[in-house]
Scaffold this active site. Structure first.
Site, mmCIF file in Angstrom:
data_model
loop_
_atom_site.group_PDB
_atom_site.id
_atom_site.type_symbol
_atom_site.label_atom_id
_atom_site.label_comp_id
_atom_site.label_asym_id
_atom_site.label_seq_id
_atom_site.Cartn_x
_atom_site.Cartn_y
_atom_site.Cartn_z
ATOM 1 N N SER A 59 29.345 -3.587 -23.091
ATOM 2 C CA SER A 59 30.043 -4.031 -24.418
ATOM 3 C C SER A 59 29.004 -3.460 -25.563
ATOM 4 O O SER A 59 28.524 -2.285 -25.517
ATOM 5 C CB SER A 59 30.181 -5.456 -24.396
ATOM 6 O OG SER A 59 30.880 -5.619 -25.310
ATOM 7 N N HIS A 119 38.235 -6.172 -20.866
ATOM 8 C CA HIS A 119 36.886 -6.150 -21.097
ATOM 9 C C HIS A 119 36.025 -6.790 -20.025
ATOM 10 O O HIS A 119 34.973 -7.504 -20.546
ATOM 11 C CB HIS A 119 36.549 -6.701 -22.601
ATOM 12 C CG HIS A 119 35.444 -6.200 -23.192
ATOM 13 N ND1 HIS A 119 35.205 -4.931 -23.335
ATOM 14 C CD2 HIS A 119 34.393 -6.828 -23.846
ATOM 15 C CE1 HIS A 119 33.772 -4.837 -24.068
ATOM 16 N NE2 HIS A 119 33.594 -6.165 -24.203
#
Length: 257
Positions: free
Chosen positions: A106, A217
């Site tokens: 991320s 994610h």
């Protein structure tokens, strides 16, 4: 700025011998690393690496001013902090300067890309599930309100978007680069990983792209979580002068690459 270091059982910090270093960069950036058990950290220390985690500017737990220091100014203080953490361990004789491997997920992937555009000291790097072109991510991910709060609108403040995008400095990249993404990631779309991968390969730099089908994610499927760690390890082993690539071979692929 504080950092944590985890090291193998046979490593003596008082009488150190240089080891390979995995710089593991946390996401967020509004998050922080605290002491505790991590399977990934243990995975890499069991392979002889020191793992370093820097709570760079923008991290939480150090007050609001510290946390908000990157507002509208990515690709600045956090890069200096991460480089300083590596420099410290090299200066101590803990980290081998020829065996440095940055990686992160991320915002950690965002920062990994910053590092390989800023410096060529790295043996190899792995940018996971990040964004690398803030202009093209605006409106295609679910973070446009956050980006607007930090930088304004891209057509009103294009310079800030470009300065905070690693893709605008991609011609500086010489580091072998693994890039990963989740197929259904709305936070950091796979098109961002594809853009970074293609740009690096166009310059003749060794690179590998892994897209995890069905994942968002994160890497939620256990088999893919195993594949992820084995892929990271194999990538580092391939470019580590002290390791045989056979040590890092991953199993049957459960993703496209």
């Amino acid at each position: 700025v504080e950092a944590l270091a985890y090291y193998p059982e046979d490593f003596d910090p008082e009488e150190p011998d240089e080891r390979g270093l995995v710089l593991t960069i946390h996401g967020g950036p509004m998050a922080y690393d605290s002491p505790g058990f991590s399977f990934q950290d243990s995975y890499f220390t069991s392979r002889g690496y020191i793992v370093c985690k820097v709570n760079y500017h923008g991290s939480t737990s150090y007050g609001r001013d510290f946390c908000e220091s990157l507002r509208g100014d990515w690709n600045s203080l956090e890069v200096e902090d991460l480089l300083a953490g590596v420099d410290e361990l090299v200066d101590r004789g803990w980290a081998d300067p020829d065996r440095l491997f940055p990686t992160g997920f991320s915002q950690g992937g965002v920062n990994t890309a910053y590092l390989v555009t800023a410096d060529d000291r790295w043996a190899a790097a792995a940018a996971e599930h990040g964004v690398y072109d803030l202009r093209s991510s605006f409106g295609t991910d679910d973070s446009q309100n956050w980006l607007e709060a930090d930088f304004g609108l891209p057509w009103e403040n294009p310079e800030a978007y470009d300065e905070s995008s690693s893709i605008t400095d991609v011609d500086n990249v010489e580091t072998p680069l693994l890039v990963t993404a989740g197929e259904n990631d709305w936070r950091c779309p796979p098109t961002q990983a594809e853009q970074l991968y293609v740009s690096v390969r166009k310059q003749g730099v060794d690179a590998k792209l892994v897209i995890y089908p069905g994942e968002h994610h994160n890497i939620g499927d256990p088999d893919r979580a195993i594949h992820r760690l084995e892929t990271l390890d194999e990538w580092f082993a391939t470019y580590d002068p002290e390791r045989d690539v056979e040590e890092g071979q991953s199993g049957e692929p459960t993703c496209s690459s």
